[in-house]
Design a protein around this motif. Structure first.
Motif, PDB file in Angstrom:
ATOM      1  N   LYS A 116      53.820  33.690 -16.369  1.00  8.85           N
ATOM      2  CA  LYS A 116      53.404  32.266 -15.796  1.00  8.85           C
ATOM      3  C   LYS A 116      51.972  32.184 -16.171  1.00  8.85           C
ATOM      4  CE  LYS A 116      56.892  31.854 -12.149  1.00  8.85           C
ATOM      5  NZ  LYS A 116      56.935  31.887 -10.657  1.00  8.85           N
ATOM      6  N   ILE A 117      51.207  33.245 -16.654  1.00  2.00           N
ATOM      7  CA  ILE A 117      49.810  33.282 -16.550  1.00  2.00           C
ATOM      8  C   ILE A 117      49.385  32.520 -17.672  1.00  2.00           C
ATOM      9  CG2 ILE A 117      47.646  34.628 -16.867  1.00  2.00           C
ATOM     10  CD1 ILE A 117      49.209  36.858 -15.568  1.00  2.00           C
ATOM     11  N   VAL A 118      48.183  31.597 -17.731  1.00  4.92           N
ATOM     12  CA  VAL A 118      47.765  30.918 -18.456  1.00  4.92           C
ATOM     13  C   VAL A 118      46.394  31.464 -18.867  1.00  4.92           C
ATOM     14  CG1 VAL A 118      47.054  28.448 -19.362  1.00  4.92           C
ATOM     15  CG2 VAL A 118      49.116  28.836 -18.112  1.00  4.92           C
ATOM     16  N   TRP A 119      46.116  32.243 -19.994  1.00  3.23           N
ATOM     17  CA  TRP A 119      44.772  32.680 -20.276  1.00  3.23           C
ATOM     18  C   TRP A 119      43.928  31.641 -20.876  1.00  3.23           C
ATOM     19  CZ3 TRP A 119      44.311  37.251 -18.259  1.00  3.23           C
ATOM     20  CH2 TRP A 119      45.384  38.069 -18.196  1.00  3.23           C
ATOM     21  N   PRO A 120      42.565  31.537 -20.302  1.00  4.42           N
ATOM     22  CA  PRO A 120      41.696  30.911 -21.039  1.00  4.42           C
ATOM     23  C   PRO A 120      41.319  31.026 -22.426  1.00  4.42           C
ATOM     24  CG  PRO A 120      40.621  32.407 -19.709  1.00  4.42           C
ATOM     25  CD  PRO A 120      41.955  32.577 -19.580  1.00  4.42           C
ATOM     26  N   GLN A 146      36.370  29.772 -26.022  1.00  5.44           N
ATOM     27  CA  GLN A 146      35.563  28.826 -25.753  1.00  5.44           C
ATOM     28  C   GLN A 146      35.309  28.412 -24.200  1.00  5.44           C
ATOM     29  OE1 GLN A 146      36.129  25.127 -27.737  1.00  5.44           O
ATOM     30  NE2 GLN A 146      34.171  25.258 -28.780  1.00  5.44           N
ATOM     31  N   GLN A 147      36.439  28.458 -23.326  1.00  2.00           N
ATOM     32  CA  GLN A 147      36.390  28.405 -21.922  1.00  2.00           C
ATOM     33  C   GLN A 147      35.743  29.472 -21.358  1.00  2.00           C
ATOM     34  OE1 GLN A 147      40.640  27.882 -21.279  1.00  2.00           O
ATOM     35  NE2 GLN A 147      40.401  25.840 -20.613  1.00  2.00           N
ATOM     36  N   VAL A 148      36.008  30.864 -21.767  1.00  6.44           N
ATOM     37  CA  VAL A 148      35.428  31.924 -21.262  1.00  6.44           C
ATOM     38  C   VAL A 148      33.810  31.761 -21.354  1.00  6.44           C
ATOM     39  CG1 VAL A 148      35.122  34.488 -21.343  1.00  6.44           C
ATOM     40  CG2 VAL A 148      37.431  33.353 -21.578  1.00  6.44           C
ATOM     41  N   LEU A 149      33.294  31.548 -22.513  1.00  2.39           N
ATOM     42  CA  LEU A 149      31.897  31.409 -23.007  1.00  2.39           C
ATOM     43  C   LEU A 149      31.333  30.456 -22.094  1.00  2.39           C
ATOM     44  CD1 LEU A 149      32.026  31.728 -27.104  1.00  2.39           C
ATOM     45  CD2 LEU A 149      31.189  33.611 -25.186  1.00  2.39           C
ATOM     46  N   HIS A 150      31.877  29.144 -21.960  1.00  2.00           N
ATOM     47  CA  HIS A 150      31.239  28.140 -21.261  1.00  2.00           C
ATOM     48  C   HIS A 150      31.309  28.461 -19.747  1.00  2.00           C
ATOM     49  CE1 HIS A 150      31.441  24.551 -18.549  1.00  2.00           C
ATOM     50  NE2 HIS A 150      30.838  24.261 -19.563  1.00  2.00           N
ATOM     51  N   ASN A 151      32.200  29.124 -18.979  1.00  2.00           N
ATOM     52  CA  ASN A 151      32.064  29.738 -17.777  1.00  2.00           C
ATOM     53  C   ASN A 151      31.194  30.729 -17.659  1.00  2.00           C
ATOM     54  OD1 ASN A 151      34.143  27.799 -17.272  1.00  2.00           O
ATOM     55  ND2 ASN A 151      35.679  29.524 -17.138  1.00  2.00           N
TER      56      ASN A 151
END
Length: 77
Positions: free
Chosen positions: A35-39, A42-47
């Motif tokens: 069920k895990i949705v991995w980022p 780009q999302q990781v860099l932004h966060n």
């Protein structure tokens, strides 16, 4: 009368062994991992950028407060 109810409840529910509990745990764990949705990258860099900017702003605010309090105490004593 309540003792009879408690005894019947224990008898009605079969005991589940350690290995069955462990197997069930890992089966449930595997289904949860699906069920895990991995980022995305780009999302990781932004966060990460947001966290670093927030840390910088917080560090500057603490530095300013520290500077003000030190000078205030110097004036008082």
């Amino acid at each position: 009368m309540s003792k009879d109810v408690a005894v019947k409840a224990k008898e009605a529910k079969p005991k589940v062994g350690f290995f069955k509990k462990t197997a069930r745990f890992f089966k449930d764990l595997k289904s949860e991992f699906k069920k895990i949705v991995w980022p995305t990258k780009q999302q990781v860099l932004h966060n990460t950028g947001v966290v670093l900017v927030f840390m910088l702003v917080t560090a500057i605010a603490i530095w300013i407060l520290d500077f003000l309090f030190i000078n205030l105490f110097k004036l008082m004593f």
